[in-house]
Write a protein that holds these residues in place. Sequence first.
Motif, mmCIF file in Angstrom:
data_model
loop_
_atom_site.group_PDB
_atom_site.id
_atom_site.type_symbol
_atom_site.label_atom_id
_atom_site.label_comp_id
_atom_site.label_asym_id
_atom_site.label_seq_id
_atom_site.Cartn_x
_atom_site.Cartn_y
_atom_site.Cartn_z
ATOM 1 N N ASN A 197 -8.475 1.675 -11.902
ATOM 2 C CA ASN A 197 -8.947 2.284 -10.669
ATOM 3 C C ASN A 197 -7.762 2.489 -9.734
ATOM 4 O OD1 ASN A 197 -10.645 3.259 -8.706
ATOM 5 N ND2 ASN A 197 -11.388 1.252 -8.055
ATOM 6 N N SER A 198 -7.943 3.355 -8.730
ATOM 7 C CA SER A 198 -6.919 3.544 -7.704
ATOM 8 C C SER A 198 -7.605 3.630 -6.340
ATOM 9 C CB SER A 198 -6.088 4.801 -7.964
ATOM 10 O OG SER A 198 -6.892 5.963 -7.897
ATOM 11 N N VAL A 199 -6.938 3.077 -5.330
ATOM 12 C CA VAL A 199 -7.471 3.073 -3.977
ATOM 13 C C VAL A 199 -6.334 3.367 -3.009
ATOM 14 C CG1 VAL A 199 -9.320 1.442 -4.506
ATOM 15 C CG2 VAL A 199 -7.100 0.590 -3.730
ATOM 16 N N CYS A 200 -6.703 3.750 -1.806
ATOM 17 C CA CYS A 200 -5.706 3.987 -0.768
ATOM 18 C C CYS A 200 -5.309 2.659 -0.123
ATOM 19 C CB CYS A 200 -6.255 4.941 0.278
ATOM 20 S SG CYS A 200 -4.995 5.558 1.419
ATOM 21 N N PHE A 201 -4.115 2.631 0.430
ATOM 22 C CA PHE A 201 -3.597 1.390 1.015
ATOM 23 C C PHE A 201 -4.474 0.878 2.156
ATOM 24 C CE2 PHE A 201 -2.187 4.490 3.997
ATOM 25 C CZ PHE A 201 -1.997 3.837 5.206
ATOM 26 N N ASN A 238 -1.362 -2.903 -9.737
ATOM 27 C CA ASN A 238 -1.652 -4.334 -9.661
ATOM 28 C C ASN A 238 -2.482 -4.717 -10.881
ATOM 29 O OD1 ASN A 238 -0.947 -5.301 -6.618
ATOM 30 N ND2 ASN A 238 -1.690 -3.195 -6.616
ATOM 31 N N GLU A 239 -1.972 -5.647 -11.705
ATOM 32 C CA GLU A 239 -2.695 -6.069 -12.912
ATOM 33 C C GLU A 239 -3.708 -7.150 -12.552
ATOM 34 O OE1 GLU A 239 -0.991 -6.492 -17.135
ATOM 35 O OE2 GLU A 239 -1.089 -8.554 -16.400
ATOM 36 N N ILE A 240 -4.967 -6.899 -12.912
ATOM 37 C CA ILE A 240 -6.062 -7.831 -12.625
ATOM 38 C C ILE A 240 -6.567 -8.401 -13.945
ATOM 39 C CG2 ILE A 240 -8.268 -8.152 -11.464
ATOM 40 C CD1 ILE A 240 -5.972 -7.219 -9.640
ATOM 41 N N THR A 241 -6.805 -9.704 -14.001
ATOM 42 C CA THR A 241 -7.292 -10.385 -15.206
ATOM 43 C C THR A 241 -8.757 -10.770 -15.027
ATOM 44 O OG1 THR A 241 -5.104 -11.268 -15.714
ATOM 45 C CG2 THR A 241 -6.988 -12.361 -16.739
ATOM 46 N N TYR A 242 -9.569 -10.457 -16.059
ATOM 47 C CA TYR A 242 -10.967 -10.905 -16.084
ATOM 48 C C TYR A 242 -11.119 -11.948 -17.184
ATOM 49 C CZ TYR A 242 -16.012 -11.079 -16.655
ATOM 50 O OH TYR A 242 -17.302 -11.513 -16.755
ATOM 51 N N THR A 243 -11.614 -13.133 -16.829
ATOM 52 C CA THR A 243 -11.819 -14.227 -17.779
ATOM 53 C C THR A 243 -13.303 -14.425 -17.995
ATOM 54 O OG1 THR A 243 -9.778 -15.307 -17.041
ATOM 55 C CG2 THR A 243 -11.357 -16.645 -18.274
ATOM 56 N N SER A 250 -12.074 -16.196 -23.174
ATOM 57 C CA SER A 250 -11.182 -15.097 -23.506
ATOM 58 C C SER A 250 -11.021 -14.229 -22.260
ATOM 59 C CB SER A 250 -11.750 -14.266 -24.652
ATOM 60 O OG SER A 250 -12.976 -13.693 -24.273
ATOM 61 N N SER A 251 -10.036 -13.341 -22.272
ATOM 62 C CA SER A 251 -9.767 -12.556 -21.074
ATOM 63 C C SER A 251 -9.262 -11.171 -21.452
ATOM 64 C CB SER A 251 -8.735 -13.263 -20.186
ATOM 65 O OG SER A 251 -7.506 -13.413 -20.880
ATOM 66 N N CYS A 252 -9.242 -10.286 -20.455
ATOM 67 C CA CYS A 252 -8.687 -8.942 -20.608
ATOM 68 C C CYS A 252 -8.062 -8.555 -19.277
ATOM 69 C CB CYS A 252 -9.766 -7.934 -21.034
ATOM 70 S SG CYS A 252 -11.159 -7.818 -19.869
ATOM 71 N N THR A 253 -7.315 -7.484 -19.257
ATOM 72 C CA THR A 253 -6.655 -7.048 -18.023
ATOM 73 C C THR A 253 -6.934 -5.574 -17.762
ATOM 74 O OG1 THR A 253 -4.591 -6.521 -19.175
ATOM 75 C CG2 THR A 253 -4.806 -8.736 -18.270
ATOM 76 N N PHE A 254 -6.932 -5.222 -16.484
ATOM 77 C CA PHE A 254 -7.027 -3.828 -16.075
ATOM 78 C C PHE A 254 -6.159 -3.643 -14.838
ATOM 79 C CE2 PHE A 254 -10.252 -6.144 -13.840
ATOM 80 C CZ PHE A 254 -10.442 -5.530 -12.623
ATOM 81 N N THR A 255 -6.008 -2.401 -14.376
ATOM 82 C CA THR A 255 -5.059 -2.090 -13.309
ATOM 83 C C THR A 255 -5.761 -1.428 -12.133
ATOM 84 O OG1 THR A 255 -3.240 -1.818 -14.876
ATOM 85 C CG2 THR A 255 -2.970 -0.818 -12.712
ATOM 86 N N ILE A 256 -5.451 -1.918 -10.945
ATOM 87 C CA ILE A 256 -5.851 -1.239 -9.710
ATOM 88 C C ILE A 256 -4.575 -0.765 -9.024
ATOM 89 C CG2 ILE A 256 -6.965 -1.444 -7.467
ATOM 90 C CD1 ILE A 256 -8.778 -3.558 -8.587
ATOM 91 N N THR A 257 -4.447 0.541 -8.857
ATOM 92 C CA THR A 257 -3.268 1.123 -8.226
ATOM 93 C C THR A 257 -3.546 1.361 -6.745
ATOM 94 O OG1 THR A 257 -2.612 2.197 -10.286
ATOM 95 C CG2 THR A 257 -1.656 3.061 -8.259
ATOM 96 N N VAL A 258 -2.681 0.806 -5.900
ATOM 97 C CA VAL A 258 -2.792 1.000 -4.454
ATOM 98 C C VAL A 258 -1.823 2.113 -4.059
ATOM 99 C CG1 VAL A 258 -2.508 -0.041 -2.185
ATOM 100 C CG2 VAL A 258 -3.470 -1.388 -4.065
#
Length: 396
Positions: A197-201, A238-243, A250-258
Amino acid sequence: MTNVNTNSGKSIFPFCAVFLKTALFLTLILISTSGRAGAMNYSMLPPITLTTNGPATAACDNEITYTVKVTNGFIAMSSLQYSINWDQTKLQYLSHTAIVIGGGAPVIGAVNAADGQLIYSWFDPLESDGENLADGTTLLTITMKILSNAGATSVDISDNPEPVEAVNSEFEILTAIIENNAYTSLQPAAATCPANNSVCFDAPPFALSGGLPAGGTYSGTGVIAGIFDPGMANTGANEITYTAPDLCSSSCTFTITVNAELQVDAGNDQTIYINSGNAGPSTAQLPHCATITAVVTNNNGTPAYLWSPGAQTASQITVCPLVTTTYSVTVTADQCTGSDNITVHVIDINGGLSGYLVNNNPNKVYMCHTDPVTNIKTTIQVNINASCSSSNSLCY
């Protein structure tokens, strides 16, 4: 040649023993040396074989089934009993099903889930010649939930808490062969992350969601208690981890771009000329329209433009105002916005040039011009129906 002796050590009669083996009986034929003969039948009871089976691998939090099958030897049976054991720290008992044999439903004793035990008991209700089942028949199916994400586990037939007993219609106890093959290697559950995902600052904080299995936790820069705050995160990725929840960590990662604030530049103010009257020179060769352009920086997406007044949507537009007008442009990209203004100044020559002929040339005149932006006065030469150039003379 075999001799059978009495307790006194004396032979009753010398004989030759010949063994003839059939499918179910061992026949002992006795041949006397004196010509007398006889036969004795001894029952040869085939064993019954019970086998457990299950998946070779399974992921944590998955539901799987284990089976108990009779591999062979279920012939003229009147009763069967055995115990089932499992590791309750790795397997959670959910349910079971058992086939009806000869009209009699097996009795499944109270399931001791805390200790990982189950007792299977079946009795032939007809008490007749016993019941037969084809080799490979499934007697019992047990559904379990995986509680661990590492190591291995199994479901086994055992003598605990009740022993294995198989009895035929002649009330003879059969030998039971146990083959425990339900050995399962455990793996972490496959966690699934939400899409990047991407969001504004300057976007407000928002709750993170979409991770599966649901109920897990999120962590990373800008994340507090499952809430992502763009103002606390880094500009850029920004790398976000979901556990995953429970014991299946177990876990996975996704990215939120600011995205950073958009920088928009509409350029310097411009000046154009008009002639609102009918007298005097034409402005056809004077700058009577302005082309203005919005330049965007800090942008990784496709910008959308909106000018006002006019509601034009291109990055570059041409305007021909009749009076001095300020134009604003708003640019939207990557969920961020930016804006800038530019003023187009209009000078109306209106046929009254208040100037002088250049070298008495009726087609060229001097005109004093004060730049509305810099307030600097310059003299321009206006060629009627021609071009305009500047000089430094006759400025007042």
